[in-house]
Design a protein around this motif. Structure first.
Motif: not given
Ligand code: SF4
Ligand code: SF4
Lengths: 330, 445, 396
Positions: A200-201, A203-205, A208, A252-253, A256, A282-283, A286
């Motif tokens: 998850f991290f 993917y999140g990074t 971004l 993307q959110s 995810a 999630l937004s 961001v």
């Protein structure tokens, strides 16, 4: 009555336009909500109030007002620009961003376009946008734009890998690349409990970075490159790029949330609202990151991707595969 | 590269999140007006009556953005004197496009004709429109606030000091007078006491000069407040006896010209400007009316919204500026002769007009100076006195200044404006008195 | 001429030999294909130059081969103008070369004229001047504390800095009536005394500012991304700094504890306790850290000054027209950006005969070519932002 409606919807030619309209509606509302949220959240984090006038109540219609303003602006095409490419670039960036919304499962039966490889289609689509960016950068005939575009492309290549690897780990865990199936196989707590939290991290990074959002916003670094590939754009075309950016955040959110957070599932009363809530949460993160961090340097960004994220996601893939094969864990 | 996922990153997120929960530091400007301090250099206001066209401001201005035109006027000679010339202002304009807001002009003006007003909403679309003429500059004078009191340990400027002393002296005298009046007729209701107060003042020797020049100062003292009569009482007094024509504080509301106000607002002026302009309009009209009344007959009581003391509100201001401490102090100097009548329309009693009631009115009207409800308005008005007034007042401590009726009549006949005539008459009187004093006559109190 | 590292058409980085040739690419016939250097005008209208400084950079990819600051876009002829202005007007004028530290500028002028006239300034005036100068220093530093992260992409510190500045501005505006160009010093003292309560307000502000400084440490200084962007970037060694005449936070960050307030005290700086913070590496990070430390020291001074303002006059009585006697005088002060000196020659007239100013930004910026050579384009921003200059102070 309901049966009649259902029968009607079974007709492809009825269902299709309904789906298209629904997706368009989502595309036109959520990015605006997120855009407004960005205005307000960032403002409050900076001890300001943000827009307060348009729409009377706390500037809720600010983005609509902005849109009207953009429409009125003159659309300038630089003399030395490659005109066709310059004019087409916003569309190339925008259309894939719309299409992504078609593949996201919004609820148990609410999947506009269901595909066995939905996961990879969405990922592929969301990275097509960068072609629009490159086109804009090249055709602007501006050094700052060009540099911005090249940075964007380099960044995309670098971060696409960890992104896909993290997503692949999920697909492996779920045993399917169909987004709807992935959600079905998750509990309401998603994949966040377990080794996939690392995914998850990662993917999140990577997401971004793919969105070129701070702290990975080198391509549009205003203090270095003025506004990167957007430097020469005005009016509606500029607005399209902005819309693409916010649509990107939302999609993307949403991906995810679908992959890691259980999509439309929730502790009670499953449904699209859960997905909406997760997307907004999630937004918020961001936006939060944007208002807190300075940006990295291009080479730092690259080394971060290749030296940290890629090995981590590869290791994750191994671990998930191991657990899957020996049927341990989740 | 140091570890990227670290405590520092989380701490940063914490800081922004914490800020989000706190109220914003910004203010919603057009809806919420800033509360500007008294010294704010917003715009330069001109009190044209005070200006003697000495040109100092125009000369000292670092970028020469003050434009002054004037013409000379012959003043009829006094008895035995030479004919003198006087400058009259034709044009006074400041180009705010050039002005660098240094404040030098305000600082050098020896006659307190220039003041800073915190007004700042005068942006224009065309640069030429930033050149503002006398009448606009005059309107801004209504929004000039009273100066802040100084920090502890500061040296009090001379004129403030003397004003304070004079005020205290007057307060003491008034107290004594009130005491006396009360002793004479203990159960008299307030208005009656008020009516007797000015009279008592004359009998107890509160100098005529003091009375004329101190309305602003005396007004806020508790005793005067006690004696503060209804406007009609004071006006009635004005009509009947000359001495009582100067009650220390007649409440005369300057008010605003509603029609003008509405028109300006409709024209899109800001509320503050509209109000200031409407007020100016009202003042002009009221003054004209008062003059007419005066011409009609001196025994008529003044209409309730008596003529405005145009200078009264703004003249309070300069006290803190540390301005012309010495110069206008003596009524004998010509400068003061011109300045004094404005700062303290003097000796109406002598001419039998009710004008003496005016200065207090405008001076203490909070609306006049601080449309946005400036807290300093009514409170500090008490603290400050126009330097002119202060000076005259200080002088009055040892000189009781009256208007030399003879000179006055003569000058009026000679076609001098009433104001000048009165000032000169007063100066003449003071001169005579001084001479008498020098000769051994004890005119001082 | 190329140092060939790769075989058959490989690329190689060539040591800078002055020809401006970057990567050498060889085609199959072993002919050199020169890549072209790109000349980029950063400024005069560029967001990172906050003002109209222009830097002509020669780029090889994103590597800077050469950088030349081109100045003068904002030249306003201060020195010549001053020859036609009396001293009070000069004070109003010098407010404007470094527009975020006006009191410190006017203070220098007042001091140089007073020195020439051999004028004794009342104690109260001197203390108040110190109070104002230190608050101005805090104001100025806050400006850069906010703008530097902004250039690195962090938007928020700027807003925080302005929030803090606004509180101090309120004090300054209350005291002087101005916000930027305060015009508060006069030859022989001050324009007027403080309004009642100003010292108390200054007292209250100090702890609040201290608290807020922590936020910057958490948000910026402690942030790993910020450290990654600034550590080891734009290293200015002490000897190079000295040779360029660099001063202020830049010099202190290089480890030289030079500060006119200590080495050549003016006003009553010798009567208050404070330290000169120094850095170790002279890189951008150290410069930023020094800036924050300098704010802390200023707050320390303010705390002491608040308690020491004696009663008395704030001005000496001077004739209407101030004339400085024949001769010349020089004063150096520590302006927020570095050493600010004024030199004046007087011929016993209303105006100085010659008025020379040495402004810190000019010298500080002159070290840019040294610092920028061989850095990456994004680092150029990290370096330039940490030079803490005001364009008006360069061009004058
Ligand atoms: S404030 Fe300064 S520049 Fe403006 S008019 Fe007055 S003297 Fe001239
Ligand atoms: S200095 Fe004052 S009195 Fe002299 S011309 Fe200017 S405004 Fe008038």
């Amino acid at each position: 009555m309901i049966d009649a409606a259902r029968d009607l919807l079974d007709n492809y030619w009825v269902l299709m336009p309904v789906k298209v309209l629904a997706v368009l509606a989502i595309f036109l509302t959520f990015p605006l909500v997120v855009g407004y949220m960005e205005h307000k959240v960032m403002a409050h984090m900076q001890a300001r109030l943000g827009p307060m006038e348009a729409g009377r109540f706390h500037g809720v219609l600010q983005l609509v007002a902005d849109g009207i303003k953009f429409v009125q602006k003159e659309s300038i095409i630089p003399k030395a620009a490659d005109k066709w490419v310059f004019a087409l670039a916003p569309a190339v960036a925008l259309i894939p961003a719309i299409l992504v919304f078609g593949f996201i499962p919004y609820g148990p039966d609410l999947v506009p376009i269901r595909s066995d490889v939905g996961l990879f289609v969405t990922l592929a689509l969301s990275s097509v946008s960068v072609i629009g960016v490159l086109m804009a950068a090249w055709s602007s005939a501006n050094k700052y734009s060009l540099m911005g575009g090249i940075r964007a492309a380099a960044q995309l290549i670098a971060y696409e890998l960890p992104l896909v690897l993290a997503a692949a780990a999920v697909a492996m865990q779920a045993g399917s690349a169909d987004l709807a199936v992935i959600v079905e196989r998750q509990g309401w707590w998603g994949y966040i409990v377990g080794p996939l939290v690392i995914g998850f991290f990662v993917y999140g990074t990577a997401a971004l970075a793919e969105l070129t959002r701070p702290p990975f916003d080198m391509p549009v670094a205003d203090s270095e490159l003025v506004f990167g590939h957007l430097t020469e754009y005005t009016g509606l075309r500029f607005a399209f790029f902005l819309l693409t950016e916010y649509a990107g955040i939302v999609s993307q959110s949403a991906i995810a949330a679908t992959l890691f957070l259980g999509g439309w599932k929730g502790p009670f009363l499953d449904g699209p609202w859960w997905l909406a809530a997760k997307v907004l949460a999630l937004s918020f993160v961001v936006i939060w990151a944007r208002s807190t961090y300075p940006r990295l340097r291009e080479d730092q960004l690259q080394s971060f991707a290749w030296l940290r994220l890629v090995p981590v996601s590869l290791a994750l893939l191994l671990v998930v595969g191991f657990l899957k094969v020996y049927e341990v864990g989740i | 590269m140091p570890a990227l996922k670290g405590v520092g990153l989380l701490k940063g997120l914490g800081v922004t999140l914490k800020t989000m929960t706190r109220p914003a530091a910004t203010r919603q400007y057009p809806h919420v007006k800033p509360d500007l301090p008294a010294r704010s250099r917003g715009v330069i206001a001109l009190i044209e009556e005070n200006c003697t066209v000495c040109m100092l401001c125009a000369r000292e201005c670092p970028d020469w953005c003050i434009y002054i035109d004037s013409h000379k006027e012959q003043v009829a000679p006094k008895e035995g004197g030479r004919a003198r010339t006087r400058n009259l202002l034709d044009r006074f304009a400041i180009d705010f496009a050039l002005c660098m807001y240094c404040g030098i002009c305000v600082e050098v003006c020896p006659f307190d004709a220039l003041h800073w007003s915190p007004e700042f909403e005068y942006a224009e679309h065309q640069i030429e429109k930033l050149t503002h003429e006398m009448d606009t500059l005059r309107t801004w004078a209504y929004s000039v606030p009273a100066p802040d009191p100084l920090e502890e340990g500061a040296i009090e400027p001379k004129e403030i000091e003397s004003a304070r002393k004079a005020r205290e002296a007057v307060a003491a005298k008034a107290a004594a007078a009130a005491e006396q009046a009360r002793a004479a007729a203990p159960p008299v209701p307030a208005p009656a006491a008020a009516a007797t107060q000015p009279a008592a003042a004359t009998t107890t020797g509160a100098a005529a000069g003091t009375a004329t020049t101190t309305p602003t100062a005396a007004a806020p003292t508790p005793v005067a407040g006690d004696a503060a009569p209804a406007a009609s009482a004071g006006a009635a007094g004005a009509g009947t006896t000359t001495a009582a024509a100067r009650p220390a504080d007649v409440e005369v509301e300057p008010g605003i010209d509603q029609a003008t106000y509405d028109r300006l607002l409709a024209a899109g002026e800001s509320d503050r400007t509209a109000r200031a302009k409407a007020k100016a309009a009202y003042m002009r009209r009221a003054k004209a009316e008062a003059r007419a009344a005066q011409a009609a007959g001196a025994t008529e009581p003044a209409p309730a919204p008596a003529a405005p003391a145009e200078a009264a509100a703004p003249t309070q201001v300069p006290a803190g500026e540390g301005a012309p401490a010495a110069e206008p102090a003596s009524v004998e100097t010509p400068a003061a002769a011109t300045a004094a009548p404005e700062t303290a329309p003097p000796a109406p009693s002598a001419v039998g007009t009710p004008e003496g009631a005016e200065p207090a009115a405008d001076a203490r009207d909070p609306d006049a100076r601080s449309p946005e409800g400036d807290p300093t308005a009514s409170g500090t008005a008490a603290e400050v006195v126009a330097p002119g007034a202060a000076a005259a007042q200080a002088d009055a401590e040892h000189l009781e200044i009256e208007v030399d009726q003879e000179t006055y009549d003569r000058l009026i006949e000679a076609g001098e404006p009433e104001r000048t005539a009165r000032a000169k008459a007063k100066a003449a009187y003071a001169r005579k008195l001084r001479a008498a004093q020098r000769d051994g006559g004890g005119a001082g109190s | 001429m190329a140092t060939e590292l790769g075989q058959q058409g490989g690329a190689a980085f060539q040591a800078a030999d002055g020809t401006g040739v970057g990567i050498i690419v060889r085609d199959k016939a072993d002919r050199e294909l020169h890549t072209q250097d790109m000349t980029l005008n950063v400024g005069p209208q560029h967001p990172a130059t906050h003002g109209v400084l222009r830097v002509l950079v020669t780029l090889d990819g994103e590597m800077i081969e050469d950088a030349q600051p081109v100045i003068g876009y904002m030249h306003r002829s201060f020195e010549k103008l001053a020859e036609y202005r009396d001293y009070r007007q000069i004070i109003a004028l010098v407010n404007r070369h470094d527009w975020v530290s006006s009191i410190c500028n006017e203070l220098g002028v007042a001091l140089v004229v007073e020195r020439q006239m051999d004028l004794e300034v009342p104690e109260r005036a001197t203390w108040i001047r110190m109070l104002m100068a230190e608050w101005t220093r805090v104001l100025n530093h806050l400006m850069f504390v906010g703008s530097y992260p902004l250039e690195l992409g962090a938007i928020t510190p700027m807003f925080y800095a302005f929030r803090e500045r606004e509180e101090i501005q309120a004090l300054m505006e209350w005291i002087t009536g101005g916000r930027l160009h305060l015009t508060y010093c006069r030859v022989g003292g001050l324009k007027q005394d403080l309004p009642r309560g100003a010292i108390q307000m200054s007292r209250d502000l100090v702890p609040r500012m201290r608290e807020r400084l922590k936020e910057y440490e958490d948000l910026v200084l402690g942030n790993e991304i910020f450290a990654a962007r600034t550590k080891g970037i734009g290293v200015l060694p002490a000897d190079v700094a000295c040779s360029y005449g660099v001063s202020g936070a830049l010099l202190q960050a290089a480890g030289v504890p030079e500060d006119s307030r200590k080495t050549e005290p003016y006003l009553f700086y010798d009567q208050v306790e404070f330290d000169v913070p120094t850095g170790r590496n002279g890189d951008s990070y150290d410069r930023y850290a020094t800036l924050l430390a300098r704010i802390r020291e200023s707050l320390r001074i303010i705390e002491q000054v608040n308690e020491r303002i004696p009663p008395g006059p704030v001005n000496v009585k001077l004739p209407k027209v101030v004339r400085a006697p024949q001769g010349h005088a020089y004063v150096r002060t520590e302006a927020p950006l570095g050493q600010l000196s004024y030199y004046m020659v007087s011929h016993n007239e209303k105006t100085p005969w010659r008025f020379k100013m040495r402004t810190p930004s000019f010298n500080n910026v002159s070290s840019l070519p040294y610092l920028l050579k061989g850095t990456l384009l994004p680092d150029m921003i990290a370096v330039m932002g940490s030079m803490f200059f005001i364009v008006g102070d360069i061009d004058r």
